[in-house]
Design a protein around this motif. Structure first.
Motif, PDB file in Angstrom:
ATOM      1  N   TYR A   1     -13.951   3.383 -10.092  1.00 51.26           N
ATOM      2  CA  TYR A   1     -15.172   2.895 -10.737  1.00 51.26           C
ATOM      3  C   TYR A   1     -15.686   1.584 -10.130  1.00 51.26           C
ATOM      4  CZ  TYR A   1     -18.096   0.909 -14.449  1.00 51.26           C
ATOM      5  OH  TYR A   1     -19.110   0.331 -15.159  1.00 51.26           O
ATOM      6  N   GLU A   2     -14.857   0.547 -10.109  1.00 46.76           N
ATOM      7  CA  GLU A   2     -15.304  -0.764  -9.618  1.00 46.76           C
ATOM      8  C   GLU A   2     -15.745  -0.690  -8.158  1.00 46.76           C
ATOM      9  OE1 GLU A   2     -15.800  -3.434 -11.466  1.00 46.76           O
ATOM     10  OE2 GLU A   2     -14.908  -2.600 -13.278  1.00 46.76           O
ATOM     11  N   GLU A   3     -14.979   0.033  -7.352  1.00 48.40           N
ATOM     12  CA  GLU A   3     -15.300   0.195  -5.932  1.00 48.40           C
ATOM     13  C   GLU A   3     -16.620   0.935  -5.747  1.00 48.40           C
ATOM     14  OE1 GLU A   3     -12.763   2.234  -2.618  1.00 48.40           O
ATOM     15  OE2 GLU A   3     -11.529   0.771  -3.720  1.00 48.40           O
ATOM     16  N   LYS A   4     -16.827   1.998  -6.526  1.00 51.49           N
ATOM     17  CA  LYS A   4     -18.064   2.784  -6.441  1.00 51.49           C
ATOM     18  C   LYS A   4     -19.267   1.938  -6.827  1.00 51.49           C
ATOM     19  CE  LYS A   4     -16.822   7.016  -5.370  1.00 51.49           C
ATOM     20  NZ  LYS A   4     -17.234   7.709  -4.183  1.00 51.49           N
ATOM     21  N   LEU A   5     -19.140   1.156  -7.906  1.00 53.93           N
ATOM     22  CA  LEU A   5     -20.265   0.309  -8.315  1.00 53.93           C
ATOM     23  C   LEU A   5     -20.638  -0.685  -7.223  1.00 53.93           C
ATOM     24  CD1 LEU A   5     -19.923  -0.616 -12.086  1.00 53.93           C
ATOM     25  CD2 LEU A   5     -21.493   0.967 -10.973  1.00 53.93           C
ATOM     26  N   LYS A   6     -19.635  -1.248  -6.576  1.00 51.96           N
ATOM     27  CA  LYS A   6     -19.910  -2.179  -5.473  1.00 51.96           C
ATOM     28  C   LYS A   6     -20.638  -1.470  -4.338  1.00 51.96           C
ATOM     29  CE  LYS A   6     -16.125  -5.395  -6.289  1.00 51.96           C
ATOM     30  NZ  LYS A   6     -14.822  -5.883  -5.840  1.00 51.96           N
ATOM     31  N   SER A   7     -20.235  -0.248  -4.028  1.00 45.45           N
ATOM     32  CA  SER A   7     -20.890   0.468  -2.932  1.00 45.45           C
ATOM     33  C   SER A   7     -22.315   0.870  -3.313  1.00 45.45           C
ATOM     34  CB  SER A   7     -20.080   1.692  -2.501  1.00 45.45           C
ATOM     35  OG  SER A   7     -20.165   2.723  -3.439  1.00 45.45           O
ATOM     36  N   PHE A   8     -22.561   1.259  -4.570  1.00 50.61           N
ATOM     37  CA  PHE A   8     -23.916   1.594  -5.015  1.00 50.61           C
ATOM     38  C   PHE A   8     -24.830   0.368  -4.942  1.00 50.61           C
ATOM     39  CE2 PHE A   8     -22.168   4.957  -8.210  1.00 50.61           C
ATOM     40  CZ  PHE A   8     -21.916   5.837  -7.171  1.00 50.61           C
ATOM     41  N   PHE A   9     -24.250  -0.822  -5.169  1.00 49.30           N
ATOM     42  CA  PHE A   9     -25.057  -2.051  -5.209  1.00 49.30           C
ATOM     43  C   PHE A   9     -25.226  -2.674  -3.834  1.00 49.30           C
ATOM     44  CE2 PHE A   9     -26.050  -6.466  -6.662  1.00 49.30           C
ATOM     45  CZ  PHE A   9     -27.177  -6.145  -7.396  1.00 49.30           C
ATOM     46  N   GLN A  10     -24.536  -2.186  -2.845  1.00 44.96           N
ATOM     47  CA  GLN A  10     -24.720  -2.669  -1.475  1.00 44.96           C
ATOM     48  C   GLN A  10     -26.094  -2.195  -0.993  1.00 44.96           C
ATOM     49  OE1 GLN A  10     -22.506  -4.515   0.491  1.00 44.96           O
ATOM     50  NE2 GLN A  10     -24.148  -4.585   1.981  1.00 44.96           N
ATOM     51  N   GLU A  11     -26.892  -3.119  -0.478  1.00 45.70           N
ATOM     52  CA  GLU A  11     -28.236  -2.770  -0.004  1.00 45.70           C
ATOM     53  C   GLU A  11     -28.143  -1.755   1.132  1.00 45.70           C
ATOM     54  OE1 GLU A  11     -32.300  -5.000   1.516  1.00 45.70           O
ATOM     55  OE2 GLU A  11     -30.479  -6.181   1.176  1.00 45.70           O
ATOM     56  N   HIS A  12     -28.880  -0.655   0.978  1.00 45.64           N
ATOM     57  CA  HIS A  12     -28.781   0.442   1.944  1.00 45.64           C
ATOM     58  C   HIS A  12     -30.070   1.264   1.944  1.00 45.64           C
ATOM     59  CE1 HIS A  12     -27.521   2.234  -1.906  1.00 45.64           C
ATOM     60  NE2 HIS A  12     -27.999   3.379  -1.420  1.00 45.64           N
ATOM     61  N   LEU A  13     -30.122   2.232   2.841  1.00 48.60           N
ATOM     62  CA  LEU A  13     -31.198   3.214   2.859  1.00 48.60           C
ATOM     63  C   LEU A  13     -30.589   4.577   3.144  1.00 48.60           C
ATOM     64  CD1 LEU A  13     -31.738   4.035   6.072  1.00 48.60           C
ATOM     65  CD2 LEU A  13     -32.994   1.909   6.081  1.00 48.60           C
ATOM     66  N   HIS A  14     -31.407   5.611   2.986  1.00 45.82           N
ATOM     67  CA  HIS A  14     -30.991   6.975   3.287  1.00 45.82           C
ATOM     68  C   HIS A  14     -32.014   7.609   4.214  1.00 45.82           C
ATOM     69  CE1 HIS A  14     -27.967   6.820   0.135  1.00 45.82           C
ATOM     70  NE2 HIS A  14     -28.884   6.385  -0.696  1.00 45.82           N
ATOM     71  N   THR A  15     -31.593   8.639   4.937  1.00 49.45           N
ATOM     72  CA  THR A  15     -32.496   9.347   5.840  1.00 49.45           C
ATOM     73  C   THR A  15     -33.285  10.429   5.112  1.00 49.45           C
ATOM     74  OG1 THR A  15     -30.713  10.831   6.504  1.00 49.45           O
ATOM     75  CG2 THR A  15     -31.071   8.871   7.866  1.00 49.45           C
ATOM     76  N   ASP A  16     -32.999  10.642   3.833  1.00 51.85           N
ATOM     77  CA  ASP A  16     -33.742  11.569   2.972  1.00 51.85           C
ATOM     78  C   ASP A  16     -34.169  10.842   1.715  1.00 51.85           C
ATOM     79  OD1 ASP A  16     -33.383  14.015   4.512  1.00 51.85           O
ATOM     80  OD2 ASP A  16     -31.287  13.954   3.874  1.00 51.85           O
TER      81      ASP A  16
END
Length: 181
Positions: free
Chosen positions: A79-94
């Motif tokens: 959970y904690e690790e996933k939340l950190k990754s979701f909150f990391q600024e990013h983009l997607h190709t779709d």
């Protein structure tokens, strides 16, 4: 009704609202003009297969795959690790398409001036984030959301953390942003 606002620059708990002082809300029209993020209100969450608006969006955008994600301490491994990754600024190709079924949270998107705009999502809110937009997601202080994810073809959810300005999707997004969506 969905709310969107410009964020402050505080590094306090990401799950807080992070309003500027005074708060600076923006309309859905301005949200689209500044970011390209589209919003739809989906009624009747208990019978989605019969929802005309959702079915039209799925057909028009060729969404052929969907799944559900529950984000809570009890349901999400790491959970904690996933939340950190979701909150990391990013983009997607779709495009990123999310329909909130239960709970609540925030999607943050960068505007034309590289400022964060926070969008509060609750049940029935459907957001479409364009490919190439820098964004992030976090839960609010309730620590729970259940959402449907839609994809064209096989599900691909590969985040490209910032900086990713050389990706074709980012270049296309910037060009569309300059044209005014």
């Amino acid at each position: 009704m969905v709310r969107a606002w410009f964020m402050d620059n505080s590094t306090a708990d990401q799950r807080l609202e992070h309003h500027q002082d005074p708060p600076k809300y923006i309309s859905l029209r301005d949200l689209y003009k500044l970011t390209g993020i589209e919003y739809f209100k989906i009624e009747g969450l208990d019978s989605l297969k019969d929802n005309e608006l959702l079915n039209k969006l799925k057909k028009d955008r060729n969404y052929s795959y969907e799944d559900e994600l529950v984000c809570s301490k009890e349901c999400l491994p790491n959970y904690e690790e996933k939340l950190k990754s979701f909150f990391q600024e990013h983009l997607h190709t779709d495009e990123e398409i999310r329909l909130v079924l239960d709970g609540s949270g925030y999607f943050d998107g960068r505007d034309k001036n590289d400022e964060w705009i926070r969008i509060e999502v609750t049940p029935g809110d459907l957001l479409i984030l364009p490919k190439g937009i820098y964004h992030r997601f976090t839960l609010d202080t309730k620590n729970y959301i259940k959402a449907k994810r839609y994809f064209v073809g096989e599900p691909v959810w590969t985040p490209h953390n910032r900086p990713a300005d050389d990706l074709p999707c980012r270049k296309e997004y910037v060009a569309r942003m300059l044209e005014g969506f």
